[in-house]
Structure formats: C-alpha cells, structure tokens
Design a protein around this motif. Structure first.
Motif, mmCIF file in Angstrom:
data_model
loop_
_atom_site.group_PDB
_atom_site.id
_atom_site.type_symbol
_atom_site.label_atom_id
_atom_site.label_comp_id
_atom_site.label_asym_id
_atom_site.label_seq_id
_atom_site.Cartn_x
_atom_site.Cartn_y
_atom_site.Cartn_z
ATOM 1 N N ALA A 123 10.160 -4.510 10.063
ATOM 2 C CA ALA A 123 11.467 -4.783 9.456
ATOM 3 C C ALA A 123 11.228 -4.876 7.954
ATOM 4 O O ALA A 123 10.494 -5.753 7.491
ATOM 5 N N ARG A 124 11.847 -3.968 7.213
ATOM 6 C CA ARG A 124 11.585 -3.921 5.774
ATOM 7 C C ARG A 124 12.783 -4.442 4.991
ATOM 8 O O ARG A 124 13.915 -4.352 5.445
ATOM 9 N N TYR A 125 12.513 -4.958 3.818
ATOM 10 C CA TYR A 125 13.519 -5.450 2.870
ATOM 11 C C TYR A 125 14.388 -6.556 3.466
ATOM 12 O O TYR A 125 15.595 -6.603 3.246
ATOM 13 N N VAL A 126 13.778 -7.459 4.215
ATOM 14 C CA VAL A 126 14.499 -8.600 4.767
ATOM 15 C C VAL A 126 14.678 -9.617 3.649
ATOM 16 O O VAL A 126 13.723 -9.979 2.965
ATOM 17 N N ARG A 127 15.906 -10.093 3.464
ATOM 18 C CA ARG A 127 16.211 -10.945 2.325
ATOM 19 C C ARG A 127 15.870 -12.411 2.591
ATOM 20 O O ARG A 127 16.742 -13.274 2.720
ATOM 21 N N VAL A 128 14.583 -12.683 2.717
ATOM 22 C CA VAL A 128 14.080 -14.049 2.820
ATOM 23 C C VAL A 128 12.712 -14.058 2.154
ATOM 24 O O VAL A 128 12.029 -13.032 2.126
ATOM 25 N N SER A 129 12.331 -15.192 1.601
ATOM 26 C CA SER A 129 11.040 -15.224 0.920
ATOM 27 C C SER A 129 9.916 -15.124 1.953
ATOM 28 O O SER A 129 10.028 -15.636 3.068
ATOM 29 N N PRO A 130 8.818 -14.471 1.589
ATOM 30 C CA PRO A 130 7.699 -14.327 2.524
ATOM 31 C C PRO A 130 7.124 -15.671 2.973
ATOM 32 O O PRO A 130 6.683 -15.813 4.107
ATOM 33 N N ARG A 131 7.167 -16.644 2.119
ATOM 34 C CA ARG A 131 6.636 -17.964 2.460
ATOM 35 C C ARG A 131 7.405 -18.589 3.628
ATOM 36 O O ARG A 131 6.822 -19.185 4.529
ATOM 37 N N LYS A 132 8.725 -18.444 3.612
ATOM 38 C CA LYS A 132 9.547 -18.984 4.703
ATOM 39 C C LYS A 132 9.373 -18.165 5.978
ATOM 40 O O LYS A 132 9.383 -18.720 7.080
ATOM 41 N N ALA A 133 9.220 -16.857 5.840
ATOM 42 C CA ALA A 133 9.075 -16.000 7.019
ATOM 43 C C ALA A 133 7.724 -16.221 7.690
ATOM 44 O O ALA A 133 7.624 -16.157 8.926
ATOM 45 N N ARG A 134 6.690 -16.506 6.927
ATOM 46 C CA ARG A 134 5.354 -16.701 7.511
ATOM 47 C C ARG A 134 5.299 -17.928 8.414
ATOM 48 O O ARG A 134 4.531 -17.964 9.382
ATOM 49 N N ILE A 135 6.120 -18.932 8.133
ATOM 50 C CA ILE A 135 6.159 -20.129 8.968
ATOM 51 C C ILE A 135 6.550 -19.765 10.398
ATOM 52 O O ILE A 135 5.953 -20.234 11.364
ATOM 53 N N VAL A 136 7.543 -18.893 10.549
ATOM 54 C CA VAL A 136 8.023 -18.495 11.871
ATOM 55 C C VAL A 136 7.065 -17.497 12.517
ATOM 56 O O VAL A 136 6.782 -17.582 13.715
ATOM 57 N N VAL A 137 6.545 -16.552 11.748
ATOM 58 C CA VAL A 137 5.654 -15.534 12.306
ATOM 59 C C VAL A 137 4.362 -16.172 12.814
ATOM 60 O O VAL A 137 3.810 -15.739 13.830
ATOM 61 N N ASP A 138 3.893 -17.231 12.164
ATOM 62 C CA ASP A 138 2.678 -17.906 12.609
ATOM 63 C C ASP A 138 2.843 -18.559 13.981
ATOM 64 O O ASP A 138 1.859 -18.777 14.690
ATOM 65 N N LEU A 139 4.088 -18.873 14.369
ATOM 66 C CA LEU A 139 4.337 -19.505 15.665
ATOM 67 C C LEU A 139 4.067 -18.564 16.836
ATOM 68 O O LEU A 139 3.716 -19.015 17.923
ATOM 69 N N VAL A 140 4.258 -17.254 16.636
ATOM 70 C CA VAL A 140 4.194 -16.310 17.758
ATOM 71 C C VAL A 140 2.923 -15.479 17.791
ATOM 72 O O VAL A 140 2.666 -14.801 18.783
#
Length: 113
Positions: free
Chosen positions: A7-24
């Motif tokens: 998923a490219r150009y998602v309008r959220v900061s990478p720092r916030k997205a990494r929190i959720v991606v680390d869960l899975v």
C-alpha cells in the motif's frame, strides 16, 4: 511460496504505522486478521486491507489456502512528505510536515522455512 502486497502513499506517519505493523509480524494470517480487527488505531484498517490483498494474491496466483499462511515480513517505509506552512507570531511561519508511508506485507507458507 510467497505473496506480497504494497500500500503506497498512505497518509499516516511511518512511526504510527510501525506500531500496528509490529503487532502482526510473524503471526498466522488468521491471528493477524483478528488482531487488526480489534486494534484501536486508524491505520489498522489500511494494514488489514494490505494483509487481505497479500492473502488474495497467494490464493489466486499460488492456489494456497489462507489458513496455511503466516506473515513472513511486514514493514513500513517512509513515503514523500508534503510541506505546508502555518502562520506564526510577528509575521513568521512554521513548517508543517504531512508524512506518508508505504506499507509492505509478505505472506508465506510455513513449510518453506
């Protein structure tokens, strides 16, 4: 066997997205979908869509059932940053950085490892 979705150009900061991606990362696909369904973050919906896309790619291209897959890799890269200006005191200006992310999820079967 691996399948990938980005998923490219998602309008959220990478720092916030990494929190959720680390869960899975490293979880089975069924467990990861359950985790994302009940995660109380806005980006969880986009991560779930990307995960479902990777699973669909595996099912359609490689003819693998979803319950045999797990999240092999999941990471977030930084996308382009939009720069905006906010007026401040005494005629000066402050820069606002609107960050974006690229979310990549790779699913695979356990037998390869």
């Amino acid at each position: 066997m691996e399948a990938k979705a980005v998923a490219r150009y998602v309008r959220v900061s990478p720092r916030k997205a990494r929190i959720v991606v680390d869960l899975v990362r490293g979880k089975s696909v069924v467990r990861a979908q359950e985790i994302l369904a009940y995660t109380n973050r806005a980006i969880a919906e986009c991560v779930e869509k990307t995960l479902n896309s990777a699973v669909a790619n595996a099912e359609n291209v490689h003819n693998v059932r979803a319950d045999l897959l797990y999240v092999k890799e999941a990471f977030v890269n930084e996308g382009p940053t939009m720069k905006r200006i906010r007026p401040r005191a005494k005629g000066s200006a402050a820069r606002i950085r609107k960050r974006s992310s690229h979310i990549t999820i790779i699913v695979a079967t356990r037998e390869e490892d």
